[in-house]
Scaffold this active site. Structure first.
Site, short mmCIF file in Angstrom:
data_model
loop_
_atom_site.label_atom_id
_atom_site.label_comp_id
_atom_site.label_asym_id
_atom_site.label_seq_id
_atom_site.Cartn_x
_atom_site.Cartn_y
_atom_site.Cartn_z
N SER A 84 -4.07 1.33 -77.32
CA SER A 84 -4.49 1.27 -78.72
C SER A 84 -5.99 1.54 -78.83
O SER A 84 -6.56 2.26 -78.02
CB SER A 84 -4.16 -0.11 -79.29
OG SER A 84 -2.78 -0.38 -79.19
N LEU A 85 -6.61 0.96 -79.86
CA LEU A 85 -8.05 1.12 -80.12
C LEU A 85 -8.45 2.59 -80.30
O LEU A 85 -9.47 3.04 -79.80
CB LEU A 85 -8.87 0.49 -78.98
CG LEU A 85 -8.67 -1.02 -78.76
CD1 LEU A 85 -9.49 -1.49 -77.57
CD2 LEU A 85 -9.03 -1.80 -80.01
N CYS A 86 -7.60 3.35 -81.02
CA CYS A 86 -7.92 4.76 -81.25
C CYS A 86 -7.64 5.14 -82.71
O CYS A 86 -7.20 6.26 -82.99
CB CYS A 86 -7.14 5.66 -80.29
SG CYS A 86 -5.39 5.29 -80.17
N GLY A 87 -7.89 4.20 -83.60
CA GLY A 87 -7.75 4.48 -85.03
C GLY A 87 -6.32 4.85 -85.40
O GLY A 87 -5.36 4.23 -84.95
N PHE A 110 -4.75 7.54 -84.56
CA PHE A 110 -4.22 8.55 -83.64
C PHE A 110 -2.72 8.37 -83.41
O PHE A 110 -1.94 9.31 -83.53
CB PHE A 110 -4.99 8.48 -82.32
CG PHE A 110 -4.62 9.55 -81.33
CD1 PHE A 110 -5.27 10.78 -81.35
CD2 PHE A 110 -3.65 9.33 -80.38
CE1 PHE A 110 -4.93 11.77 -80.43
CE2 PHE A 110 -3.31 10.31 -79.45
CZ PHE A 110 -3.96 11.52 -79.49
#
Length: 244
Positions: free
Chosen positions: A84-87, A89
């Protein structure tokens, strides 16, 4: 009110967290630059391959790797990340894949083959009750041409043997580190009519860019024959497309 000792303890905790996140940022930045370099070097090669294929076809043959037929069984290859932690995407890809599944719901789950490249989309498909056709999570983190070519060959074989009537891709096309273009396109059968390569479902600005680069009429002297060249070139283009 917190005591001075508690305040100092909290400050120390925040500083430690900042050091950890700073290290994570440096690692992520290094990975990003490495991936960006690979993509930057690969895209021109892929584009030239498609240009060569389109010019060889000369607009005379519209569809390759099989003829259009009634769609009774379809395959979908969806690309996401493993973490995760990719907006948006992953969220955008999963949302678009869900819409695609709704469009093909009439076929029945047994006639929809899902190939999820990435843990996030694999988990989402399983939650929706769709069986997945294999584990391709490693391709999301460390893509290799050999493994991508193996997946592409499997899709080509299924299409050639009539096990699926259509193959589509959903993925984020890299434009820059800040911009990913959500893309859906038909992988098989390959459509190269009217100077539109298999990139035909990309955004309008990319189509315009490619149309400026691709010459409409190129007079090639071919050796061996055109048919032999296409037999070699078509699988190579399809393998490279999936890897890119």
């Amino acid at each position: 009110m917190a005591s001075l000792k508690e305040v100092k303890g909290r400050i120390a905790t925040v500083n430690n967290t900042r050091k950890i996140t700073s290290a994570m940022k440096m690692v992520a930045s290094a990975k990003l630059h490495k991936a960006q370099g690979a993509i930057t070097h690969m895209l021109p090669y892929e584009k030239r391959l498609h240009e060569l294929l389109t010019n060889l076809l000369g607009g005379g043959d519209a569809l390759f790797w099989g003829t259009p037929r009634e769609v009774k069984r379809v395959a979908l290859v969806v690309f996401s990340s493993n973490s995760s932690l990719c907006g948006g995407f992953n969220a955008n890809v999963i949302k678009h894949a869900t819409q695609w599944l709704d469009e093909h719901q009439a076929l029945g789950k047994e006639n929809i083959l899902i190939y999820p490249v990435g843990k996030k989309v694999a988990d989402a498909m399983i939650k929706m009750g769709y069986p997945i056709q294999g584990d391709f999570q490693h391709l999301a983190d460390k893509p290799s041409f050999g493994e991508a070519a193996e997946l592409a060959q499997g899709l080509m074989d299924k299409f050639a043997h009539g096990e699926v009537d259509k193959v589509e891709l959903i993925y984020n096309h890299f434009k820059s580190t800040a911009t990913q273009i959500l893309t859906r396109e038909v992988y098989l059968p390959m459509n190269c009519s009217n100077n539109e390569s298999v990139h035909s479902c990309h955004s309008d600005d990319r189509r315009e860019e490619e149309s400026r680069v691709h010459p409409q009429d190129v007079d090639y002297i071919l050796e061996p024959s055109r048919e032999e060249l296409l037999t070699m070139l078509l699988p190579k283009v399809l393998r490279m497309k999936l890897y890119t």
